[in-house]
Design a protein around this motif. Structure first.
Motif, mmCIF file in Angstrom:
data_model
loop_
_atom_site.group_PDB
_atom_site.id
_atom_site.type_symbol
_atom_site.label_atom_id
_atom_site.label_comp_id
_atom_site.label_asym_id
_atom_site.label_seq_id
_atom_site.Cartn_x
_atom_site.Cartn_y
_atom_site.Cartn_z
ATOM 1 N N UNK A 153 31.143 50.552 38.422
ATOM 2 C CA UNK A 153 32.218 50.166 39.321
ATOM 3 C C UNK A 153 33.506 49.891 38.560
ATOM 4 N N UNK A 154 34.622 50.260 39.149
ATOM 5 C CA UNK A 154 35.937 49.844 38.683
ATOM 6 C C UNK A 154 36.557 49.006 39.778
ATOM 7 N N UNK A 155 36.971 47.791 39.440
ATOM 8 C CA UNK A 155 37.490 46.865 40.448
ATOM 9 C C UNK A 155 38.883 46.391 40.052
ATOM 10 N N UNK A 156 39.796 46.438 40.994
ATOM 11 C CA UNK A 156 41.132 45.870 40.823
ATOM 12 C C UNK A 156 41.177 44.599 41.656
ATOM 13 N N UNK A 157 41.067 43.459 40.992
ATOM 14 C CA UNK A 157 41.038 42.159 41.671
ATOM 15 C C UNK A 157 42.468 41.662 41.821
ATOM 16 N N UNK A 158 43.016 41.779 43.038
ATOM 17 C CA UNK A 158 44.413 41.446 43.256
ATOM 18 C C UNK A 158 44.605 40.233 44.139
ATOM 19 N N UNK A 159 45.765 39.611 44.035
ATOM 20 C CA UNK A 159 46.084 38.446 44.852
ATOM 21 C C UNK A 159 46.104 38.795 46.328
ATOM 22 N N UNK A 160 46.598 39.983 46.651
ATOM 23 C CA UNK A 160 46.698 40.409 48.047
ATOM 24 C C UNK A 160 45.519 41.265 48.487
ATOM 25 N N UNK A 161 45.131 42.239 47.656
ATOM 26 C CA UNK A 161 44.038 43.152 48.001
ATOM 27 C C UNK A 161 43.129 43.340 46.799
ATOM 28 N N UNK A 162 41.864 43.614 47.077
ATOM 29 C CA UNK A 162 40.891 43.931 46.038
ATOM 30 C C UNK A 162 40.294 45.296 46.354
ATOM 31 N N UNK A 163 40.311 46.191 45.352
ATOM 32 C CA UNK A 163 39.847 47.564 45.556
ATOM 33 C C UNK A 163 38.733 47.894 44.581
ATOM 34 N N UNK A 164 37.846 48.801 44.999
ATOM 35 C CA UNK A 164 36.721 49.201 44.158
ATOM 36 C C UNK A 164 36.509 50.703 44.255
ATOM 37 N N UNK A 165 36.086 51.293 43.141
ATOM 38 C CA UNK A 165 35.649 52.691 43.096
ATOM 39 C C UNK A 165 34.298 52.710 42.393
ATOM 40 N N UNK A 166 33.348 53.458 42.956
ATOM 41 C CA UNK A 166 31.993 53.514 42.399
ATOM 42 C C UNK A 166 31.626 54.936 42.019
ATOM 43 N N UNK A 167 30.609 55.080 41.174
ATOM 44 C CA UNK A 167 30.208 56.417 40.728
ATOM 45 C C UNK A 167 29.445 57.197 41.788
ATOM 46 N N UNK A 168 29.231 56.607 42.960
ATOM 47 C CA UNK A 168 28.661 57.374 44.080
ATOM 48 C C UNK A 168 29.744 57.955 44.978
#
Length: 337
Positions: A6-21
């Protein structure tokens, strides 16, 4: 046994994730706790997450756990951050096997303290097997293969993070974090609107939507007229000057930080950095922000700035890409950065 990356961008406003699936998912970084037994009965749970929490805010106590891009130093914020990360991991890997493992890299502000990084490691215990923390500007550059002689500006809601990428991991000497970012801009817009139109009714979400739709730092020909309410009655209000002046307040410290990072670069590479500037984060959508950055470098010989195409997932993409390409012996090394 399957290893999920997983790659996660933990943000104050939004949190996004990308997975290898192939999963790409994003939510608002907010948890709404039920106010009373009636609320719990209605929703059949103690809390709601993300957009669902925002839509039902009247019946909830909202917690936005990140301050300046890092976890606020209180128990409820740490709990809420864990809830958000656990939720987004479950969304990314809905069918996790009993023996499966999860490896994740999480992007945080450029100068996040050692304590804030340890907080992230702590709140992910129990549902992520290996987790590493990197700076968001580095993640942006990694996603676009721009690690060499690139200056990255990540304009988020809680902080603006700038880094001079020199082909290796960032350190404090080539990074700057500004705590006056998107949230501060929202306050400037709010204060200016209420000063000019004292009876107008606004909320943080109304202001955020106005900023995202109309924010600009340029010479604009068309006026910005928006519908707002006063004592419940809608009317048209001209906020052209308010929007431009407020956005300029955000741009000024960013420009000063860019000038500092250029001035402190190796003189043989200053021209390269000036002409290789990436702008990411939600603030990259402000009209004219790239031109404002270029203009601030005119006395330095000029420059070239561009905004990333995918502001929502660029940081998560870089974190995921690094997670997928990283050798096992680098995990411990990354934890120290």
């Amino acid at each position: 046994m399957t290893t999920h990356l997983l790659g996660i961008d933990l943000g104050t406003s939004r949190t996004s994730v990308i997975a290898n699936n192939g999963t790409r998912h994003t939510i608002e970084t907010v948890v709404g706790y039920a106010k009373d037994a009636i609320t719990k009965k209605r929703f059949k749970k103690d809390f709601l997450i993300g957009e669902e929490a925002r839509k039902n805010k009247l019946a909830l106590n909202l917690v936005e756990p990140l301050s300046g891009g890092v976890i606020a130093d209180d128990t409820r914020s740490k709990e809420a951050t864990s809830i958000i990360l656990k939720h987004i991991v479950a969304k990314a890997i809905p069918n996790k096997g009993k023996d499966d493992e999860i490896y994740a890299i999480i992007g945080v502000p450029a100068l996040a303290s050692t304590k804030s990084k340890k907080d992230i490691l702590e709140v992910t215990k129990g549902f992520i097997d290996k987790v590493m923390v990197i700076s968001e500007p580095f993640a942006v550059a990694y996603s676009l293969d721009r690690l060499y002689e690139t200056l990255v500006i990540d304009i988020g809601h809680g902080s603006v993070d700038l880094a001079r990428l020199e082909g290796t991991f960032c350190d404090d000497k080539n990074q700057i974090t500004i705590d006056k970012a998107g949230k501060h801009l929202d306050k400037c817009i709010t204060d200016s609107i209420l000063k000019k139109f004292p009876g107008v009714q606004v909320t943080p979400q109304i202001i955020k939507k106005l900023k995202e739709k109309h924010g600009y730092i340029s010479n604009l020909a068309d006026p910005i007229e928006v519908t707002l309410t006063e004592k419940g009655k809608p009317g048209l209000y001209d906020i052209t000057d308010i929007m431009k002046e407020s956005c300029l307040r955000l741009a000024q410290p960013i420009c000063e930080a860019v000038q500092t990072l250029i001035a402190e670069a190796d003189p043989e590479f200053q021209e390269t950095f000036r002409n290789n500037i990436l702008i990411a984060g939600g603030g990259s959508r402000l009209k004219g922000i790239d031109k404002a950055i270029e203009d601030c470098l005119l006395e330095y010989g000029g420059g070239s700035a561009e905004c990333v195409q995918d502001a929502e997932f660029c940081g998560a993409e870089g974190a995921f890409k690094l997670c997928a390409e990283m050798d096992d012996d680098l995990w411990d090394q990354l934890n120290e950065l």
